[in-house]
Design a protein around this motif. Structure first.
Motif, mmCIF file in Angstrom:
data_model
loop_
_atom_site.group_PDB
_atom_site.id
_atom_site.type_symbol
_atom_site.label_atom_id
_atom_site.label_comp_id
_atom_site.label_asym_id
_atom_site.label_seq_id
_atom_site.Cartn_x
_atom_site.Cartn_y
_atom_site.Cartn_z
ATOM 1 N N GLY A 155 1.632 -0.854 -2.776
ATOM 2 C CA GLY A 155 2.385 -1.619 -3.768
ATOM 3 C C GLY A 155 3.734 -0.998 -4.051
ATOM 4 N N ARG A 156 4.257 -1.328 -5.231
ATOM 5 C CA ARG A 156 5.588 -0.846 -5.595
ATOM 6 C C ARG A 156 5.664 0.680 -5.538
ATOM 7 N NH1 ARG A 156 8.619 -4.370 -8.714
ATOM 8 N NH2 ARG A 156 6.800 -4.989 -9.918
ATOM 9 N N ALA A 162 4.705 -7.215 -5.034
ATOM 10 C CA ALA A 162 5.908 -6.430 -5.353
ATOM 11 C C ALA A 162 6.477 -5.828 -4.072
ATOM 12 C CB ALA A 162 5.562 -5.332 -6.364
ATOM 13 N N VAL A 220 -1.589 -9.482 -0.117
ATOM 14 C CA VAL A 220 -2.965 -9.750 -0.549
ATOM 15 C C VAL A 220 -2.902 -10.252 -1.987
ATOM 16 C CG1 VAL A 220 -5.180 -8.664 -1.095
ATOM 17 C CG2 VAL A 220 -3.927 -7.958 0.951
ATOM 18 N N THR A 230 -1.496 -15.508 -4.238
ATOM 19 C CA THR A 230 -0.577 -16.277 -3.409
ATOM 20 C C THR A 230 -0.405 -15.639 -2.036
ATOM 21 O OG1 THR A 230 1.139 -15.140 -4.681
ATOM 22 C CG2 THR A 230 0.741 -17.445 -5.204
ATOM 23 N N GLY A 245 -0.804 2.887 -4.878
ATOM 24 C CA GLY A 245 0.405 2.588 -5.649
ATOM 25 C C GLY A 245 0.479 1.135 -6.076
ATOM 26 N N ILE A 246 -0.697 0.571 -6.375
ATOM 27 C CA ILE A 246 -0.794 -0.825 -6.843
ATOM 28 C C ILE A 246 -1.433 -0.790 -8.229
ATOM 29 C CG2 ILE A 246 -1.933 -3.065 -6.456
ATOM 30 C CD1 ILE A 246 -1.829 -2.549 -3.474
ATOM 31 N N SER A 247 -0.852 -1.531 -9.182
ATOM 32 C CA SER A 247 -1.366 -1.440 -10.558
ATOM 33 C C SER A 247 -2.677 -2.195 -10.751
ATOM 34 C CB SER A 247 -0.314 -1.948 -11.551
ATOM 35 O OG SER A 247 0.034 -3.286 -11.237
ATOM 36 N N GLY A 248 -2.892 -3.273 -9.937
ATOM 37 C CA GLY A 248 -4.149 -4.023 -10.060
ATOM 38 C C GLY A 248 -4.029 -5.217 -10.984
ATOM 39 N N ALA A 249 -2.883 -5.908 -10.905
ATOM 40 C CA ALA A 249 -2.702 -7.142 -11.696
ATOM 41 C C ALA A 249 -3.730 -8.176 -11.252
ATOM 42 C CB ALA A 249 -1.284 -7.689 -11.460
ATOM 43 N N ASN A 279 -3.556 6.169 -7.517
ATOM 44 C CA ASN A 279 -2.485 5.778 -8.433
ATOM 45 C C ASN A 279 -2.178 6.961 -9.344
ATOM 46 O OD1 ASN A 279 -1.005 4.477 -10.689
ATOM 47 N ND2 ASN A 279 -1.585 2.589 -9.622
ATOM 48 N N SER A 316 -4.018 2.959 -15.166
ATOM 49 C CA SER A 316 -3.710 1.760 -14.382
ATOM 50 C C SER A 316 -4.951 0.863 -14.289
ATOM 51 C CB SER A 316 -3.268 2.186 -12.978
ATOM 52 O OG SER A 316 -2.976 1.060 -12.226
ATOM 53 N N GLY A 327 -3.200 10.564 -8.744
ATOM 54 C CA GLY A 327 -2.278 11.497 -8.115
ATOM 55 C C GLY A 327 -1.161 10.774 -7.412
ATOM 56 N N LEU A 376 0.692 9.419 -4.447
ATOM 57 C CA LEU A 376 0.223 8.922 -3.139
ATOM 58 C C LEU A 376 0.816 9.713 -1.984
ATOM 59 C CD1 LEU A 376 2.399 6.823 -1.422
ATOM 60 C CD2 LEU A 376 2.116 5.608 -3.574
ATOM 61 N N PHE A 377 2.056 10.211 -2.167
ATOM 62 C CA PHE A 377 2.699 10.926 -1.061
ATOM 63 C C PHE A 377 2.074 12.307 -0.842
ATOM 64 C CE2 PHE A 377 5.877 7.843 -2.506
ATOM 65 C CZ PHE A 377 6.032 7.143 -1.319
#
Ligand code: FAD
Length: 312
Positions: A203-204, A229, A242, A245, A258-262, A279, A284, A296, A298-299
């Motif tokens: 994600g973002r 995002a 994913v 939409t 790195g996805i918040s889970g909207a 994340n 989150s 943590g 992600l990188f």
């Protein structure tokens, strides 16, 4: 005995996993025939036959150059020729449109996004972005169903056998639009997103760098997905999205990075068997649905995870 017709629209040398799932599901329901649009190699036809398919309906003429209208007409005519009670299709946007158009022509009920189906043809599906699980059944003579990949087991095929080919004229209306060219997808060597057993989605939080996700996906033999995002930012192609939409996936393992889970993201992945979330924000919302969570950066986390997996 129930007569089941599967619509397949593939031109490769071998059956895709989702196609084997459809053939296996159909075989558990009754006698199976296939409506096959487009060209197919002999090995593909043999693969269909290895699932006990006796008849393979092919269109007279080309129905693949007129968007979905020609294919919908072909499905309708194949259903009539086969005397089918149940029509199974994949779950792509195109398959859903073909299902809807064919259902109108057949005056049949249609259920999309099917994830389970019993002997009485009672189907289960998720609605309103996964907020509700709905149990439903078609009440017309013919039932048209689009089936989500990874929802049914693909059983082992038997020996390759060529099904009997039946050419049928297609009663298509004059096409309002023709396909004039296609853009081939770049070959990544990874499995198709909606069929993959493992999906690593970013994600973002990946800030435009999908490299570490691709490394992990390759170590796990998986596909790479993304949140909206990330696709909106142009970091990865839209076909990787994913969610509500985007594509709906249901892999054995979904690694959310790195996805918040909207809620709109969840709609496309919450039926995954195991969800691992990485994340840096412990609050989150993705952690509400994760089976395993790593708080943590992600990188820092991804290269370590990839190294460990490669050692095994
Ligand atoms: P964000 O919400 O910004 O989250 C980024 C996350 O990354 C944060 O949780 C942050 O803590 C974490 N992070 C940042 N840096 C790091 C780091 N270094 N290490 C670890 N974690 C880090 N969204 C979809 O995904 N799919 C859809 O199909 C979809 N359809 C939509 C349809 C509609 C009608 C609407 C209105 C919205 C739709 N959305 C969809 C958008 C959705 O609402 C969210 O805006 C989107 O999912 C957010 O994407 P994200 O989680 O990547 O970004």
């Amino acid at each position: 005995m129930t007569a089941v017709l599967i619509f397949l629209d593939h031109a490769g040398a071998s059956l895709a996993k989702s196609e084997r799932e459809l053939l296996s599901l159909a075989g558990s329901l009754g006698d199976v025939s296939v409506a096959l649009a487009g060209d197919a190699e002999q090995t593909y036809l043999d693969g269909i036959g290895s699932y006990g398919v006796q008849e393979c309906y092919r269109p007279e003429g080309d129905v693949t150059q007129v968007l979905v209208a020609g294919k919908a007409a072909f499905v309708t005519d194949a259903v009539r020729a086969a005397g089918a009670d149940v029509v199974l299709l994949g779950n792509s946007y195109e398959a859903k449109e073909i299902a809807a158009r064919a259902a109108i022509r057949l005056e049949a009920g249609v259920i999309t996004d099917v994830v389970s189906l019993d002997d009485e043809l009672t189907a289960t599906k998720a609605d309103f972005a996964g907020s509700y699980t709905v149990t439903c059944r078609v009440t017309t003579d013919v039932a048209v169903l689009t089936v989500k990949p990874n929802s049914f087991e693909a059983v082992e095929a038997g020996a390759p056998v060529s099904p009997r080919e039946v050419r049928i004229p297609v009663d298509a209306e004059p096409a309002a639009a023709h396909i004039t060219g296609r853009v081939d997808k770049p070959v990544s060597g990874r499995p198709e997103l909606s069929e993959a057993r493992v999906v690593v989605a970013g994600g973002r939080g990946v800030e435009g760098n999908f490299g570490p996700l691709e490394e992990l996906a390759d170590a796990l033999g998986g596909a790479v997905g993304a949140s909206r995002a990330a696709t909106d930012a142009g970091w990865i192609e839209h076909s990787a999205q994913v969610g509500q939409t985007g594509k709906t996936v249901s892999p054995q393992l979904y690694v959310s990075v790195g996805i918040s889970g909207a809620v709109q993201q969840r709609a496309g992945m919450q039926t995954s068997k195991v969800i691992v979330a990485i994340n840096k924000d412990a609050d989150s919302p993705i952690f509400e649905i994760a089976d395993f969570g790593i708080v943590g950066d992600l990188f820092a986390v991804l290269p370590q995870a990839t190294d460990e997996i490669r050692k095994r």
